[in-house]
Design a protein around this motif. Structure first.
Motif, PDB file in Angstrom:
ATOM      1  N   THR A  72       0.866  -1.185   0.000  1.00 14.82           N
ATOM      2  CA  THR A  72       0.000   0.000   0.000  1.00 14.82           C
ATOM      3  C   THR A  72       0.901   1.233   0.000  1.00 14.82           C
ATOM      4  OG1 THR A  72      -0.276   0.449   2.366  1.00 14.82           O
ATOM      5  CG2 THR A  72      -1.669  -1.302   1.435  1.00 14.82           C
ATOM      6  N   GLY A  73       0.450   2.268  -0.680  1.00 17.01           N
ATOM      7  CA  GLY A  73       1.309   3.444  -0.835  1.00 17.01           C
ATOM      8  C   GLY A  73       2.431   3.187  -1.833  1.00 17.01           C
ATOM      9  N   GLY A  74       2.274   2.131  -2.631  1.00 15.98           N
ATOM     10  CA  GLY A  74       3.345   1.703  -3.540  1.00 15.98           C
ATOM     11  C   GLY A  74       3.595   2.636  -4.711  1.00 15.98           C
ATOM     12  N   SER A  75       2.717   3.620  -4.905  1.00 10.69           N
ATOM     13  CA  SER A  75       3.000   4.596  -5.971  1.00 10.69           C
ATOM     14  C   SER A  75       3.845   5.753  -5.431  1.00 10.69           C
ATOM     15  CB  SER A  75       1.693   5.131  -6.573  1.00 10.69           C
ATOM     16  OG  SER A  75       0.998   5.901  -5.606  1.00 10.69           O
ATOM     17  N   GLY A  76       4.074   5.784  -4.127  1.00 12.29           N
ATOM     18  CA  GLY A  76       4.838   6.877  -3.516  1.00 12.29           C
ATOM     19  C   GLY A  76       6.337   6.635  -3.610  1.00 12.29           C
ATOM     20  N   ILE A  77       7.092   7.560  -3.055  1.00 16.27           N
ATOM     21  CA  ILE A  77       8.542   7.501  -3.238  1.00 16.27           C
ATOM     22  C   ILE A  77       9.169   6.345  -2.444  1.00 16.27           C
ATOM     23  CG2 ILE A  77      10.721   8.781  -2.901  1.00 16.27           C
ATOM     24  CD1 ILE A  77       9.317  11.189  -3.917  1.00 16.27           C
ATOM     25  N   LEU A  78       8.902   6.276  -1.151  1.00 22.03           N
ATOM     26  CA  LEU A  78       9.574   5.258  -0.342  1.00 22.03           C
ATOM     27  C   LEU A  78       9.047   3.854  -0.645  1.00 22.03           C
ATOM     28  CD1 LEU A  78       9.879   7.025   3.145  1.00 22.03           C
ATOM     29  CD2 LEU A  78      11.405   7.131   1.182  1.00 22.03           C
ATOM     30  N   CYS A  79       7.721   3.725  -0.667  1.00 22.10           N
ATOM     31  CA  CYS A  79       7.165   2.381  -0.878  1.00 22.10           C
ATOM     32  C   CYS A  79       7.226   1.974  -2.342  1.00 22.10           C
ATOM     33  CB  CYS A  79       5.761   2.302  -0.301  1.00 22.10           C
ATOM     34  SG  CYS A  79       5.848   2.529   1.481  1.00 22.10           S
ATOM     35  N   GLY A  80       7.363   2.937  -3.234  1.00 20.62           N
ATOM     36  CA  GLY A  80       7.610   2.613  -4.635  1.00 20.62           C
ATOM     37  C   GLY A  80       8.954   1.900  -4.776  1.00 20.62           C
TER      38      GLY A  80
ATOM     39  N   ASN B 146      -5.973   0.915  -8.055  1.00 15.88           N
ATOM     40  CA  ASN B 146      -6.433   2.111  -7.348  1.00 15.88           C
ATOM     41  C   ASN B 146      -7.225   1.680  -6.113  1.00 15.88           C
ATOM     42  OD1 ASN B 146      -7.373   4.641  -6.678  1.00 15.88           O
ATOM     43  ND2 ASN B 146      -8.978   4.645  -8.247  1.00 15.88           N
ATOM     44  N   THR B 147      -6.712   1.994  -4.926  1.00 18.49           N
ATOM     45  CA  THR B 147      -7.336   1.495  -3.691  1.00 18.49           C
ATOM     46  C   THR B 147      -7.279   2.568  -2.620  1.00 18.49           C
ATOM     47  OG1 THR B 147      -6.364  -0.668  -4.201  1.00 18.49           O
ATOM     48  CG2 THR B 147      -7.263  -0.402  -1.985  1.00 18.49           C
ATOM     49  N   ASN B 148      -8.370   2.694  -1.868  1.00 18.12           N
ATOM     50  CA  ASN B 148      -8.375   3.566  -0.698  1.00 18.12           C
ATOM     51  C   ASN B 148      -8.258   2.680   0.541  1.00 18.12           C
ATOM     52  OD1 ASN B 148      -8.818   5.320   1.366  1.00 18.12           O
ATOM     53  ND2 ASN B 148     -10.742   6.149   0.572  1.00 18.12           N
ATOM     54  N   VAL B 149      -7.147   2.814   1.274  1.00 19.05           N
ATOM     55  CA  VAL B 149      -6.926   1.942   2.440  1.00 19.05           C
ATOM     56  C   VAL B 149      -7.891   2.240   3.592  1.00 19.05           C
ATOM     57  CG1 VAL B 149      -4.495   1.403   1.985  1.00 19.05           C
ATOM     58  CG2 VAL B 149      -5.068   3.422   3.355  1.00 19.05           C
ATOM     59  N   LEU B 150      -8.719   3.260   3.442  1.00 18.22           N
ATOM     60  CA  LEU B 150      -9.705   3.570   4.481  1.00 18.22           C
ATOM     61  C   LEU B 150     -11.094   3.063   4.105  1.00 18.22           C
ATOM     62  CD1 LEU B 150      -8.501   7.151   5.389  1.00 18.22           C
ATOM     63  CD2 LEU B 150      -8.072   5.000   6.565  1.00 18.22           C
ATOM     64  N   ASP B 151     -11.200   2.389   2.982  1.00 15.11           N
ATOM     65  CA  ASP B 151     -12.506   1.938   2.495  1.00 15.11           C
ATOM     66  C   ASP B 151     -12.454   0.407   2.359  1.00 15.11           C
ATOM     67  OD1 ASP B 151     -14.650   1.178   0.979  1.00 15.11           O
ATOM     68  OD2 ASP B 151     -14.417   2.755  -0.530  1.00 15.11           O
TER      69      ASP B 151
ATOM     70  N   GLY C 175       0.372   6.414   3.999  1.00 21.08           N
ATOM     71  CA  GLY C 175       0.383   7.229   5.205  1.00 21.08           C
ATOM     72  C   GLY C 175       0.769   8.649   4.881  1.00 21.08           C
ATOM     73  N   GLY C 176       0.713   9.495   5.887  1.00 16.97           N
ATOM     74  CA  GLY C 176       1.104  10.884   5.668  1.00 16.97           C
ATOM     75  C   GLY C 176       0.470  11.811   6.687  1.00 16.97           C
ATOM     76  N   ASN C 177       0.750  13.100   6.518  1.00 14.19           N
ATOM     77  CA  ASN C 177       0.277  14.135   7.442  1.00 14.19           C
ATOM     78  C   ASN C 177      -0.763  15.005   6.740  1.00 14.19           C
ATOM     79  OD1 ASN C 177       0.186  15.611   9.827  1.00 14.19           O
ATOM     80  ND2 ASN C 177       1.920  16.907   9.260  1.00 14.19           N
TER      81      ASN C 177
ATOM     82  N   GLN D 129       5.837  14.690  -0.213  1.00  9.90           N
ATOM     83  CA  GLN D 129       5.051  15.221   0.915  1.00  9.90           C
ATOM     84  C   GLN D 129       5.804  16.273   1.737  1.00  9.90           C
ATOM     85  OE1 GLN D 129       2.925  12.681   3.676  1.00  9.90           O
ATOM     86  NE2 GLN D 129       2.756  11.099   2.108  1.00  9.90           N
ATOM     87  N   ASN D 130       7.127  16.082   1.874  1.00  7.44           N
ATOM     88  CA  ASN D 130       7.822  16.967   2.814  1.00  7.44           C
ATOM     89  C   ASN D 130       8.787  17.944   2.141  1.00  7.44           C
ATOM     90  OD1 ASN D 130      10.043  15.443   2.157  1.00  7.44           O
ATOM     91  ND2 ASN D 130      10.073  14.267   4.047  1.00  7.44           N
ATOM     92  N   GLU D 131       8.878  17.890   0.817  1.00  8.37           N
ATOM     93  CA  GLU D 131       9.872  18.704   0.123  1.00  8.37           C
ATOM     94  C   GLU D 131       9.721  20.194   0.444  1.00  8.37           C
ATOM     95  OE1 GLU D 131      10.083  17.822  -3.996  1.00  8.37           O
ATOM     96  OE2 GLU D 131      12.091  18.675  -4.174  1.00  8.37           O
TER      97      GLU D 131
END
Ligand code: NAD
Length: 283
Positions: A17-25, A66-71, A97-99, A216-218
């Protein structure tokens, strides 16, 4: 991707999950490079597809969903696709995850004159919805996919869940009480689930990245001209190794944790990958 070492994940199915993001990608790429069939679950089909295509172009096997981990329905639908395309899940990386700015104060410290200053978000202005968003995304967003995919893992050799925590879980960072609390909950839940699932062979561990530059934090870390912000300088001063981490530097710990041969008796731990940030008292 150049792997630090090889782990045999042939015939394993990994859900990231979050695999399209930088770290989990980067984690998804590494798991695929070790032979796992990788399902990328994140918000937005386009990003999921892009990562899956990148993995396939490198000779790996991947699918983007495409998945929403809250649904719960959305997770269930993703699970059905994975079962059909790849089979049951062996490895779950809970990386979404994130802020959120509404769970964040403007200043590090509250001063008496801040109380009625409408330009600031003080502790007293923190928005319930913003706090909810952050807690849900990080904590529920770890619990719900675990509920769904751990069913596949019961008594399956090498089954493992890896959650993504943060430095905030050890000591809260200033300004971000919701994110800090939510990541502390992720570490705590990792321990809870490791104990709960210990009789059915599912190992549950976490990784706690220090400071890595991501989308997210740049903006928090660099000014528009590329110079470090005061917060960025503070982070670097508190990181004895004096630099930010690179996503690839998470891969050795990831492969160690997913390998039953390497870490078969490691269960319920959270490993910092932080250039000694969490070890440093500042003095
Ligand atoms: P990123 O912003 O690059 O990626 C976030 C990913 O989460 C994206 O794939 C996005 O689609 C997905 N996502 C967000 N909401 C979602 C939802 N509701 N359902 C499904 N997917 C959702 O983030 P990153 O910096 O690579 O962070 C990955 C993880 O690492 C997060 O849990 C983050 O909190 C944690 N982390 C990051 C750092 C850092 O320095 N960047 C440090 C410690 C921990």
């Amino acid at each position: 991707m150049k792997l630090p070492f090889n782990v045999d994940l042939k015939n394993k199915v990994a859900v990231v999950t979050g695999g399209s993001g930088i770290l989990c990608g980067a984690m998804a790429e590494a798991l695929a490079a070790c032979g796992a069939k990788v399902a990328i679950l994140a918000l937005g089909q386009e990003g999921c597809d892009a990562k899956a295509e990148q993995i396939k172009a490198a000779g790996g096997t991947a699918i983007g969903i495409n998945t929403n981990v809250l649904d719960k329905e959305s997770i269930k639908r993703a699970h059905e696709i994975i079962l059909k395309e790849f089979g049951p899940c062996d490895i779950l990386i809970n990386g979404a995850g994130g802020n959120h700015p509404k769970g964040t104060t403007t200043n590090e410290y509250f001063l008496p004159e801040d109380l009625n200053n409408e330009e600031l978000i003080t502790f007293f202005d923190l928005d319930q919805e913003g706090v909810n968003f952050v807690f849900n995304l990080n904590f529920l967003g770890t619990l719900l996919p675990s509920q769904e995919f751990a069913k596949d893992m019961i008594n399956k050799e090498g089954a493992t869940i890896i959650n993504i925590s943060s430095m905030n879980a050890y000591t809260p960072l200033t300004k971000i009480p919701a994110y800090s609390g939510a990541k502390a909950a992720v570490t705590n839940f990792t321990q809870w689930l490791a104990v709960h699932m210990s009789k059915v062979g599912i190992r549950v561990n976490a990784m706690a990245p220090g400071f890595f530059i991501t989308a997210q934090n740049e903006k928090l870390l660099f000014n528009e001209d590329g110079s470090p912000t005061p917060r960025s300088e503070k982070i670097l001063n508190s990181t004895p190794m004096g630099r930010f981490g690179e996503a690839e530097e998470l891969i050795g710990t990831l492969l160690y944790l997913v390998s039953n041969e390497a870490s078969g008796f490691v269960n319920g731990v959270c490993i910092p990958i932080d250039g000694a940030f969490s070890a440093y008292s500042g003095v």
